[in-house]
Design an enzyme around this catalytic site. Sequence first.
Site, short mmCIF file in Angstrom:
data_model
loop_
_atom_site.label_atom_id
_atom_site.label_comp_id
_atom_site.label_asym_id
_atom_site.label_seq_id
_atom_site.Cartn_x
_atom_site.Cartn_y
_atom_site.Cartn_z
N HIS A 137 35.43 1.35 9.96
CA HIS A 137 34.73 0.92 8.75
C HIS A 137 33.61 1.92 8.45
CE1 HIS A 137 31.98 -1.60 6.32
NE2 HIS A 137 33.06 -2.24 5.96
N THR A 166 30.62 1.70 8.15
CA THR A 166 29.37 1.50 8.87
C THR A 166 29.43 2.08 10.29
OG1 THR A 166 30.18 -0.67 9.60
CG2 THR A 166 28.79 -0.60 7.62
N LYS A 167 30.61 2.56 10.71
CA LYS A 167 30.78 3.03 12.09
C LYS A 167 30.46 4.52 12.21
CE LYS A 167 32.06 -1.06 13.42
NZ LYS A 167 31.97 -1.80 12.15
N ASN A 168 30.41 5.01 13.44
CA ASN A 168 30.02 6.41 13.70
C ASN A 168 30.91 7.41 12.97
OD1 ASN A 168 28.42 4.95 15.46
ND2 ASN A 168 28.68 6.37 17.17
#
Length: 375
Positions: free
Chosen positions: A179, A181-183
């Site tokens: 997603h 929002t992930k790294n």
Amino acid sequence: MKIPFNIPYISGNEVNYINDVIKMQSYSSTGKYNKLCEEELTTLTKCDCVRLTGSATAALEITALAIDVKPGDEVILPSFTYVTTASAFVLRGAKLVFVDINPNTMCMDESLLEKAISSKTKAIVLVHYSGFTSNINKVVQLCQEKNIYLIEDAAQSIDAYYENQHLGTFGDFGCISFHDTKNIQCGEGGALLINNKALLEKVDLILEKGTNRKDFLLGNEGTYTWKDLGSSFGLSEISAAFLLAQLKEIKKVTTKRKELYNLYQEKLKPLKDINKIDFLLHQNKHNAHIFFIKVKDKVERNKLIDYLASKGIAAYFHYLPLHLSDMGKDYQFVNSEFDYTLIESERLVRLPLFYNLSIQQLNYIVDCIDQFYLS
């Protein structure tokens, strides 16, 4: 100064790979870029069987189908997690058993598991919050002794390790999120690490909408037909192409995020030393997915978040306890003397952390926190 909570990472090569997909005119899952991403993930995680999915939620829903969760089966999971950790199994009729967290890790307290297990326990879902974990070998041993499936919700754990083994590779399955929002990210995406090879064939049926289409395409079947339950859980080639550009940069991204994470710890240590705030010291090789501090209580948390917002800084709390939600309040909650899920969730404040966060911005965030506590 305006500082957002997150800016999704971009490598710069995404467009080149996407243009290649357009030239090939093949856009659905299981294509060239799906395979290339799976190979990259195998190299990174050392898991031989990887399948891309439309999200970590999709990966979790696949595991529920693969282990044949039925109404009446019990699934143990932490209350401090995202809702789809729970809903993936409720959709199959499972009865949830929530377990409290260890405040020193923000992960499920493994010492409470024996108390939560019953003759109806089908699976334990171990959530590695922010790429953190501890005593995972104890959970693995318990699941083996009790003949219980172990599913790792490693949504936040790309390039995170415990004793040099990638998170998501200890249990029967590991579920990773991409997603935005992930790294690293592809907007919406995920991966399923299949460590229990006996379940691989069923996973492939599920990914093919419950059909044996994969065997048909390999020439092992004369036609394909409906064999089992399944759904559309795959990742498109355009998303996979985007993701490949990011996977090739994962070590660079992790290194930069850990530098920022360590700088936060260094600069906020004086406040920790006088017990104004707290932050965790970790037992495993995490991936700097989230940097959070803990404050006195909910009132102070809200005041700090509002103060930072007034200074142009986006900071947030995180999960509300699932066992206190409208959907979760009727399920069992196993804890000790205190409800640490509630207590610690009300203390937690997440600070901005993303690849392009500058040292100047980080220093400004720390200065504002200092002003809040020391002015």
